[in-house]
Design a protein around this motif. Sequence first.
Motif, PDB file in Angstrom:
ATOM      1  N   GLY A 186      -4.671   5.782 -16.456  1.00 20.67           N
ATOM      2  CA  GLY A 186      -4.799   4.801 -15.390  1.00 20.67           C
ATOM      3  C   GLY A 186      -3.935   5.124 -14.180  1.00 20.67           C
ATOM      4  N   ILE A 187      -4.394   4.639 -13.028  1.00 21.75           N
ATOM      5  CA  ILE A 187      -3.653   4.829 -11.778  1.00 21.75           C
ATOM      6  C   ILE A 187      -2.496   3.838 -11.737  1.00 21.75           C
ATOM      7  N   ASN A 188      -1.300   4.328 -11.488  1.00 21.45           N
ATOM      8  CA  ASN A 188      -0.105   3.485 -11.488  1.00 21.45           C
ATOM      9  C   ASN A 188       0.438   3.349 -10.066  1.00 21.45           C
ATOM     10  N   ALA A 189      -0.416   2.883  -9.163  1.00 21.10           N
ATOM     11  CA  ALA A 189      -0.011   2.746  -7.768  1.00 21.10           C
ATOM     12  C   ALA A 189       0.918   1.545  -7.581  1.00 21.10           C
ATOM     13  N   LEU A 190       1.581   1.506  -6.444  1.00 21.09           N
ATOM     14  CA  LEU A 190       2.445   0.368  -6.099  1.00 21.09           C
ATOM     15  C   LEU A 190       1.635  -0.643  -5.292  1.00 21.09           C
ATOM     16  N   ASP A 191       1.732  -1.910  -5.664  1.00 16.97           N
ATOM     17  CA  ASP A 191       1.038  -2.927  -4.869  1.00 16.97           C
ATOM     18  C   ASP A 191       1.858  -3.244  -3.622  1.00 16.97           C
ATOM     19  N   GLY A 192       1.370  -4.181  -2.818  1.00 18.61           N
ATOM     20  CA  GLY A 192       2.023  -4.470  -1.539  1.00 18.61           C
ATOM     21  C   GLY A 192       3.488  -4.844  -1.675  1.00 18.61           C
ATOM     22  N   ASN A 193       3.812  -5.706  -2.624  1.00 20.51           N
ATOM     23  CA  ASN A 193       5.205  -6.138  -2.797  1.00 20.51           C
ATOM     24  C   ASN A 193       6.098  -4.983  -3.243  1.00 20.51           C
ATOM     25  N   ALA A 194       5.590  -4.174  -4.179  1.00 17.62           N
ATOM     26  CA  ALA A 194       6.378  -3.046  -4.677  1.00 17.62           C
ATOM     27  C   ALA A 194       6.579  -1.995  -3.578  1.00 17.62           C
ATOM     28  N   ARG A 195       5.539  -1.775  -2.763  1.00 18.05           N
ATOM     29  CA  ARG A 195       5.667  -0.822  -1.650  1.00 18.05           C
ATOM     30  C   ARG A 195       6.745  -1.277  -0.676  1.00 18.05           C
ATOM     31  N   ALA A 196       6.684  -2.555  -0.324  1.00 19.83           N
ATOM     32  CA  ALA A 196       7.654  -3.086   0.632  1.00 19.83           C
ATOM     33  C   ALA A 196       9.071  -2.995   0.081  1.00 19.83           C
ATOM     34  N   ARG A 197       9.237  -3.264  -1.209  1.00 18.60           N
ATOM     35  CA  ARG A 197      10.577  -3.214  -1.808  1.00 18.60           C
ATOM     36  C   ARG A 197      11.119  -1.787  -1.811  1.00 18.60           C
ATOM     37  N   ILE A 198      10.290  -0.828  -2.224  1.00 20.15           N
ATOM     38  CA  ILE A 198      10.762   0.558  -2.293  1.00 20.15           C
ATOM     39  C   ILE A 198      11.048   1.108  -0.901  1.00 20.15           C
ATOM     40  N   LEU A 199      10.178   0.825   0.064  1.00 19.54           N
ATOM     41  CA  LEU A 199      10.424   1.297   1.427  1.00 19.54           C
ATOM     42  C   LEU A 199      11.703   0.675   1.989  1.00 19.54           C
ATOM     43  N   GLY A 200      11.927  -0.598   1.644  1.00 20.09           N
ATOM     44  CA  GLY A 200      13.149  -1.252   2.098  1.00 20.09           C
ATOM     45  C   GLY A 200      14.395  -0.619   1.497  1.00 20.09           C
ATOM     46  N   LEU A 201      14.333  -0.318   0.189  1.00 22.41           N
ATOM     47  CA  LEU A 201      15.474   0.313  -0.484  1.00 22.41           C
ATOM     48  C   LEU A 201      15.720   1.721   0.054  1.00 22.41           C
ATOM     49  N   LEU A 202      14.654   2.475   0.281  1.00 22.66           N
ATOM     50  CA  LEU A 202      14.802   3.832   0.820  1.00 22.66           C
ATOM     51  C   LEU A 202      15.399   3.796   2.217  1.00 22.66           C
ATOM     52  N   GLY A 203      14.984   2.789   3.002  1.00 26.11           N
ATOM     53  CA  GLY A 203      15.494   2.678   4.365  1.00 26.11           C
ATOM     54  C   GLY A 203      16.967   2.332   4.430  1.00 26.11           C
ATOM     55  N   GLN A 204      17.479   1.677   3.389  1.00 26.30           N
ATOM     56  CA  GLN A 204      18.892   1.295   3.366  1.00 26.30           C
ATOM     57  C   GLN A 204      19.799   2.420   2.887  1.00 26.30           C
ATOM     58  N   MET A 205      19.216   3.421   2.277  1.00 21.26           N
ATOM     59  CA  MET A 205      20.005   4.508   1.703  1.00 21.26           C
ATOM     60  C   MET A 205      20.272   5.608   2.724  1.00 21.26           C
ATOM     61  N   GLU A 206      21.307   6.374   2.446  1.00 17.15           N
ATOM     62  CA  GLU A 206      21.558   7.555   3.261  1.00 17.15           C
ATOM     63  C   GLU A 206      20.422   8.551   3.039  1.00 17.15           C
ATOM     64  N   ALA A 207      19.945   9.134   4.123  1.00 11.45           N
ATOM     65  CA  ALA A 207      18.811  10.052   4.023  1.00 11.45           C
ATOM     66  C   ALA A 207      19.179  11.296   3.219  1.00 11.45           C
ATOM     67  N   THR A 208      18.358  11.612   2.237  1.00 14.84           N
ATOM     68  CA  THR A 208      18.511  12.834   1.439  1.00 14.84           C
ATOM     69  C   THR A 208      17.149  13.498   1.343  1.00 14.84           C
ATOM     70  N   ARG A 209      17.113  14.676   0.775  1.00 13.23           N
ATOM     71  CA  ARG A 209      15.824  15.357   0.613  1.00 13.23           C
ATOM     72  C   ARG A 209      14.868  14.542  -0.250  1.00 13.23           C
ATOM     73  N   ILE A 210      15.416  13.832  -1.227  1.00 14.45           N
ATOM     74  CA  ILE A 210      14.566  13.057  -2.133  1.00 14.45           C
ATOM     75  C   ILE A 210      14.031  11.804  -1.449  1.00 14.45           C
ATOM     76  N   THR A 211      14.875  11.087  -0.730  1.00 16.40           N
ATOM     77  CA  THR A 211      14.405   9.863  -0.060  1.00 16.40           C
ATOM     78  C   THR A 211      13.411  10.193   1.048  1.00 16.40           C
ATOM     79  N   VAL A 212      13.643  11.282   1.766  1.00 13.92           N
ATOM     80  CA  VAL A 212      12.711  11.689   2.828  1.00 13.92           C
ATOM     81  C   VAL A 212      11.386  12.124   2.203  1.00 13.92           C
ATOM     82  N   ALA A 213      11.447  12.881   1.102  1.00 16.40           N
ATOM     83  CA  ALA A 213      10.225  13.320   0.425  1.00 16.40           C
ATOM     84  C   ALA A 213       9.399  12.124  -0.033  1.00 16.40           C
ATOM     85  N   ALA A 214      10.059  11.106  -0.581  1.00 21.93           N
ATOM     86  CA  ALA A 214       9.348   9.916  -1.063  1.00 21.93           C
ATOM     87  C   ALA A 214       8.637   9.207   0.083  1.00 21.93           C
ATOM     88  N   GLN A 215       9.302   9.127   1.238  1.00 19.26           N
ATOM     89  CA  GLN A 215       8.693   8.458   2.391  1.00 19.26           C
ATOM     90  C   GLN A 215       7.521   9.275   2.949  1.00 19.26           C
TER      91      GLN A 215
END
Length: 399
Positions: A186-215
């Motif tokens: 099955g496809i394990n995509a992120l729904d709207g709430n999960a997307r917003a939460r992860i993007l928010g958490l990534l935006g608060q973190m110091e930029a690294t190769r992993i956080t930039v890759a995820a975005q």
Amino acid sequence: MGETRMMYSKATLRANKPPRKGYQGVLSYKDEGGVWREKRHVLKATTKTDAKLELARWREEMEEKAGTMGDPSLKGVGIAVADYVDGIVDELEASGQVEAATVRSYHGSARYIRFAFSEVKMGELTPEQVREWEQGMVADGYSSSTIIKTHNLLKQAMKRAVERDVIPKNPLNTVRPPKRKKKNPGINALDGNARARILGLLGQMEATRITVAAQIALYTGMREGEICGLKWSDLDLQNGQLWVRRSIALGEGGAYEKLPKTDRVRDVVYPQTLACILKEWRATQKEEFLGEGEPWTADEFVLGTPSAYLHPSVLSRSWATLARSFGVKGTAGRLPTFHDLRHTWATMFLAAGGDVKTAASNLGHAKASMTLDVYASCDPDAKRRAADIVERAMLPHGA
């Protein structure tokens, strides 16, 4: 059936020692006493590609000659199964007709065959031995994909052995490999709430190769290998467009650069939000290079260091650690893998009304039908919206 075909265990290409130029071919075999022997032949070819082809032709000629003239090389039925399979893989590699990534996969599968059948002779291999071996691999926890690939390589090698009169019949014709199982169905995509939460958490973190890759994955739907292979020269930050020209793939010998999965360069558009993220990351990377005394150019990998590109397996493992810390789960109830970020982009784009052809182009699918097959039913609200559309259409006009 004709005389038993001789088979050299291995064909090796070696460059001549300087100052002599060119190549020589080496055929390895065991004599009747079980001692390894070699035959050498100076090749006329001047390029490595031509030399591989000439080596394959010479090997073919020598085996034909051995089969009709009683050469002391080991006969086909007496050669070890593992040695025969290695020889077939070498032939495929030398022919130049098989993609490098496929050859690497064959070499990986051949290691499992060597572990099981290094002492079993071609004329002794039975269906029962193969079934027992594959059942053992299942019991040892090997994935169905690994077992099936290894089974197919062994079956292909045995088919060639039958065609060459090495053995009378293929012992794998009556053996079925285990059914392929999806590790995470099955496809394990992120729904709207999960997307917003992860993007928010990534935006608060110091930029690294992993956080930039995820975005990058969330905003483009690119594969991890493609993101690792992305260079600054592939990006147009002003217009929000990039070109997927290469991918970092994993093989037996480690990571290597290759063309994208469909062997085609494609362009991908992305929003200004990601463009701003990338501009800030480029400035950070330039400072890092300067701090290490290394020059920075537009030919650097976006996620690279002064010495190398980011390894895809490092990206996947690092993201898994980050995802566990976030604790956000996808629509299938699992923590999202890095590849699930690609699924997230696709489901979000299609659910928002994006057309299938554009989605297929961005994702690098060869056909739009592939995109439909994978993502047509993965939006949990799609069927409910369809029902609402039908209900409205059924109502009389003006109601």
